[in-house]
Every structure is written in C-alpha cells, then in structure tokens.
Design a protein around this motif. Structure first.
Motif, PDB file in Angstrom:
ATOM      1  N   UNK A 102       0.822  -1.208   0.000  1.00 38.10           N
ATOM      2  CA  UNK A 102       0.000   0.000   0.000  1.00 38.10           C
ATOM      3  C   UNK A 102       0.859   1.263   0.000  1.00 38.10           C
ATOM      4  N   UNK A 103       1.941   1.242   0.786  1.00 38.87           N
ATOM      5  CA  UNK A 103       2.822   2.407   0.847  1.00 38.87           C
ATOM      6  C   UNK A 103       3.525   2.642  -0.488  1.00 38.87           C
ATOM      7  N   UNK A 104       3.938   1.572  -1.144  1.00 36.42           N
ATOM      8  CA  UNK A 104       4.587   1.690  -2.454  1.00 36.42           C
ATOM      9  C   UNK A 104       3.601   2.238  -3.484  1.00 36.42           C
ATOM     10  N   UNK A 105       2.407   1.686  -3.494  1.00 38.00           N
ATOM     11  CA  UNK A 105       1.397   2.144  -4.450  1.00 38.00           C
ATOM     12  C   UNK A 105       0.988   3.584  -4.190  1.00 38.00           C
ATOM     13  N   UNK A 106       1.042   4.018  -2.933  1.00 39.53           N
ATOM     14  CA  UNK A 106       0.741   5.416  -2.615  1.00 39.53           C
ATOM     15  C   UNK A 106       1.790   6.361  -3.189  1.00 39.53           C
ATOM     16  N   UNK A 107       2.980   5.827  -3.464  1.00 42.66           N
ATOM     17  CA  UNK A 107       4.038   6.606  -4.102  1.00 42.66           C
ATOM     18  C   UNK A 107       3.900   6.616  -5.625  1.00 42.66           C
ATOM     19  N   UNK A 108       2.860   5.938  -6.125  1.00 42.32           N
ATOM     20  CA  UNK A 108       2.644   5.888  -7.571  1.00 42.32           C
ATOM     21  C   UNK A 108       3.444   4.821  -8.276  1.00 42.32           C
ATOM     22  N   UNK A 109       3.935   3.847  -7.508  1.00 39.59           N
ATOM     23  CA  UNK A 109       4.715   2.766  -8.093  1.00 39.59           C
ATOM     24  C   UNK A 109       3.913   1.474  -8.067  1.00 39.59           C
ATOM     25  N   UNK A 110       4.281   0.544  -8.917  1.00 41.17           N
ATOM     26  CA  UNK A 110       3.591  -0.748  -8.998  1.00 41.17           C
ATOM     27  C   UNK A 110       4.247  -1.748  -8.055  1.00 41.17           C
ATOM     28  N   UNK A 111       3.405  -2.524  -7.362  1.00 42.61           N
ATOM     29  CA  UNK A 111       3.885  -3.565  -6.451  1.00 42.61           C
ATOM     30  C   UNK A 111       3.284  -4.877  -6.922  1.00 42.61           C
ATOM     31  N   UNK A 112       4.111  -5.737  -7.501  1.00 38.69           N
ATOM     32  CA  UNK A 112       3.645  -6.987  -8.108  1.00 38.69           C
ATOM     33  C   UNK A 112       4.047  -8.175  -7.249  1.00 38.69           C
ATOM     34  N   UNK A 113       3.056  -9.024  -6.942  1.00 36.98           N
ATOM     35  CA  UNK A 113       3.302 -10.245  -6.161  1.00 36.98           C
ATOM     36  C   UNK A 113       3.157 -11.444  -7.089  1.00 36.98           C
ATOM     37  N   UNK A 114       4.243 -12.164  -7.269  1.00 41.13           N
ATOM     38  CA  UNK A 114       4.261 -13.301  -8.186  1.00 41.13           C
ATOM     39  C   UNK A 114       4.015 -14.617  -7.447  1.00 41.13           C
ATOM     40  N   UNK A 115       3.545 -15.634  -8.164  1.00 40.74           N
ATOM     41  CA  UNK A 115       3.301 -16.940  -7.533  1.00 40.74           C
ATOM     42  C   UNK A 115       4.598 -17.699  -7.283  1.00 40.74           C
ATOM     43  N   UNK A 116       4.472 -18.750  -6.507  1.00 48.19           N
ATOM     44  CA  UNK A 116       5.568 -19.705  -6.332  1.00 48.19           C
ATOM     45  C   UNK A 116       5.119 -21.047  -6.893  1.00 48.19           C
ATOM     46  N   UNK A 117       6.051 -21.924  -7.116  1.00 46.38           N
ATOM     47  CA  UNK A 117       5.732 -23.264  -7.604  1.00 46.38           C
ATOM     48  C   UNK A 117       5.158 -24.096  -6.453  1.00 46.38           C
TER      49      UNK A 117
END
Length: 369
Positions: A102-117
């Motif tokens: 949320x803090x990163x996105x509030x800075x206007x940046x993208x925060x991507x969470x990728x899956x694991x195997x």
C-alpha cells in the motif's frame, strides 16, 4: 519444556549474553557512554559498535556497508520504500515485504506479487514475464520462515541484473545458519534469529548499490541513512552471536542434519509441506489429515503445552486465517490449518525431537478416536 520454534526466535547464546553484560552500564561503570559522543567513554562505546559491525559483516558476501537497524523489518522497509521503480516480490514473502504494497502504491509505483511453484520456490518463469525496465527492485527470501524452502536466488539475481533492477534478499532465516553467498544489492538480517538479542538487525548494502532514501531522520547516524542513538549493548550482543555462528557454522550444520533425519523418521506419518530437497533442514513444516479431517492445531497446542511449536509465522499467530504461505503452495484451508511448524537448531537435542514426536503423535491420534 522443549523449544521447537527456532524460526520465531532463538535462545540467546552465552557469548552474546556475556558481551551484552559488559555494556549494560551503571553509575560505577565506564561502559554506558553514547557511542556518538567524542569523549573517552563515547569512543569506547563507538569502538565496541565498530567491532560488532565487523563481526556481523564477516558473514556476508563481498564488500559493502553494514547499517544497524531495529530489526530486519526496518531494513526491508528502508529498501522497498527508498529505492525508486516498481517492486516485484513473491507470494510467500514475509509480511515485512508484502505489507509494504500500500505504501509503495501510494508513491505511484507498482507492487507486483508473483506466484511460487507447488514446492514453494519462486516461479522464475513468472518473474521473467513480469520484470520490465521500470522494475527497480526484486525482493526475495533466502529461506522461507514458514516452510524453510530455498528460493533459486542465482536465477532471480540473473533476471534482475538483465533488466537493470536491484535485488533485496531477506536473509533472516539463513544468516548464521548457512553461508550467505548471494550477489544481492541489499541483505536484511536480524540478531534474534541467530542467537543474538531482540531489538537489533542490520541492512547490508553492496559497495556498488545506491543508498536508499532516508526513512528515519534525525542526527544522521549510521552512514546518514538511519538516525538514532545506537545501543552498544545490542550491537555487542549481535556481534558476539555472529562470531559464535561463524566459529561453529560447520558443526551446527552437521548437528541440524542429524536432527532433521531424526525428525523426518519420527514424524513419518505426517505430510511434508514444501520442497523436500531445496530447504533448510532446521525447519520441519508438516500436516496431518486424519479420518475425521485435519488435526486441530489449537487443541494440539493445548494438549502439548510443554512443547513450544508454531502453527505458522509468529508474526501472524492468532489471526485465525490459514497461512498465506501454505495457501500459496496450493494447500486447502483445511490442510493449511492442520499444519504445524517445528524449528530446531544449536541447542536442540535428539531427545527433544524424540520426546516431542511421541507427545505430538499421541495427541494427534487421540483426536482421531
């Protein structure tokens, strides 16, 4: 009491305790000076801090700067919030990483969470597809705190380098237990996970990596990055724990392998969560599904109060929600809620493992009746 929760915290080692007592200070002591003061007592305290810094840094790769912090959470937040560009991480990361979204996105940046195997390791194919020239940082664990799985760090670093991104490694569960040899830009560690005191950690910054933006403002201590008066007592304890870990690393790794073999045999009727091959052997995360459904972990803890173990991350205990790590590797809610985490290390004995297995096994079987 049998302590099997080494992922949550570790017992303070005698070397750390002795080093800390010297710097508790008192009116009749010369060891309570502010390490940022220019007089003799201040210089004594500063020397103790710098000795500790050298000892802690000795277990980390290459040349760089080691900044003391209040813990790994602060170190992780400092990098994620202080390095420009989009952030990529993985679904099994610690809340110290994931809750920065949320803090990163509030800075206007993208925060991507990728899956694991399904075995819990970072999905490298997903990372290759997601990383872009706009990616500033990839955040990844060395060893997962819930299931003990190793991520393929070399592959993660290689992809990040190709895209021009920096890499932050959460090495909390690896530091002092296995060699930390990854060529990362930033490494976060915590003293109390390697037999040091609580309340102190560190951020290691590689020599060629940019310094993150300042998160805590004030007197400009710690290379201008992290303001605040350092505790010589905590630093000395961390340094002594690091030195003890370095001196006994090979013996400790052999000891953990013996404990792992005994635990796997003793809990052979439980199902292992996460990779059996690519993991730290001081972590045994297992589940048991009986005839009437999964084991009731809350009841198991009540029935086996003399055994200190966990149903997941200590940071998320009591939430009532199934572990996000176990869900990320494909377990159902019932399977995740029927899982326990056993952590062992330097001061665990084979008798501890055997006794715990007998008591936990009997209590679990009782639930099937």
């Amino acid at each position: 009491m049998i302590y099997l929760d080494y992922q949550a915290t570790t017992p303070l080692c005698p070397e750390a305790r002795e080093a800390m007592l010297r710097w508790l200070g008192g009116p009749d002591s010369d060891a309570f000076g502010n390490p940022h003061s220019p007089h003799r007592m201040g210089r004594m305290a500063a020397a103790a801090v710098e000795t500790a810094r050298e000892r802690v840094a000795a277990l980390l790769p290459g040349s760089g700067t080691l900044v003391f912090t209040s813990g790994a959470t602060e170190a992780i937040n400092t990098v994620i919030l202080g390095i420009p560009g989009d952030i990529i991480t993985f679904a099994t990361e610690h809340a110290a990483v994931l809750d920065c979204a949320r803090a990163v996105e509030a800075q206007g940046r993208r925060f991507t969470i990728l899956p694991v195997t399904p075995d819990g390791r970072a999905d490298i194919t997903a990372l290759e597809a997601a990383i872009t020239p706009q990616t500033g940082l990839v955040a990844v664990m060395a060893i997962n705190n819930e299931i003990g799985v190793h991520h393929p760090l070399a592959a993660v670093v290689a992809l990040a380098r190709k895209a021009g991104a920096r890499v932050l490694v959460d090495a909390v569960q690896a530091y002092g237990k296995v060699p930390v040899e990854v060529a990362a830009d930033y490494i976060a560690i915590s003293a109390h996970k390697c037999h040091g005191p609580k309340g102190i950690g560190a951020l290691w910054i590689a020599a060629d990596a940019p310094q993150p933006a300042v998160l805590i403002h004030g007197g400009g201590q710690e290379a201008g990055l992290r303001s605040g008066t350092l505790s010589p007592m905590l630093c000395a304890g961390f340094g002594a724990a690091a030195q003890a870990a370095q001196d006994g690393l090979s013996d400790q790794m052999l000891h953990v392998e013996r404990l792992w073999s005994a635990a796997r045999e003793a809990f052979s009727d439980w199902e292992l969560n996460g990779s059996a091959a690519d993991r730290w052997h001081g972590n045994l995360n297992i589940r048991r599904m009986g005839a009437g459904g999964g084991v009731d972990v809350a009841r198991l803890m009540s029935d086996c109060r003399q055994i200190m173990f966990s149903a997941g991350s200590a940071c998320a205990s009591g939430s009532g929600r199934p572990s996000h790590v176990l869900k990320a590797i494909g377990l159902s809610d019932a399977e995740a809620k029927s899982s326990i985490r056993l952590g062992f290390g330097r001061y665990t004995t084979l008798q501890d493992i055997e006794t715990a297995a007998a008591l936990l096994g009997a209590a679990a079987r009782e639930q099937d009746l």
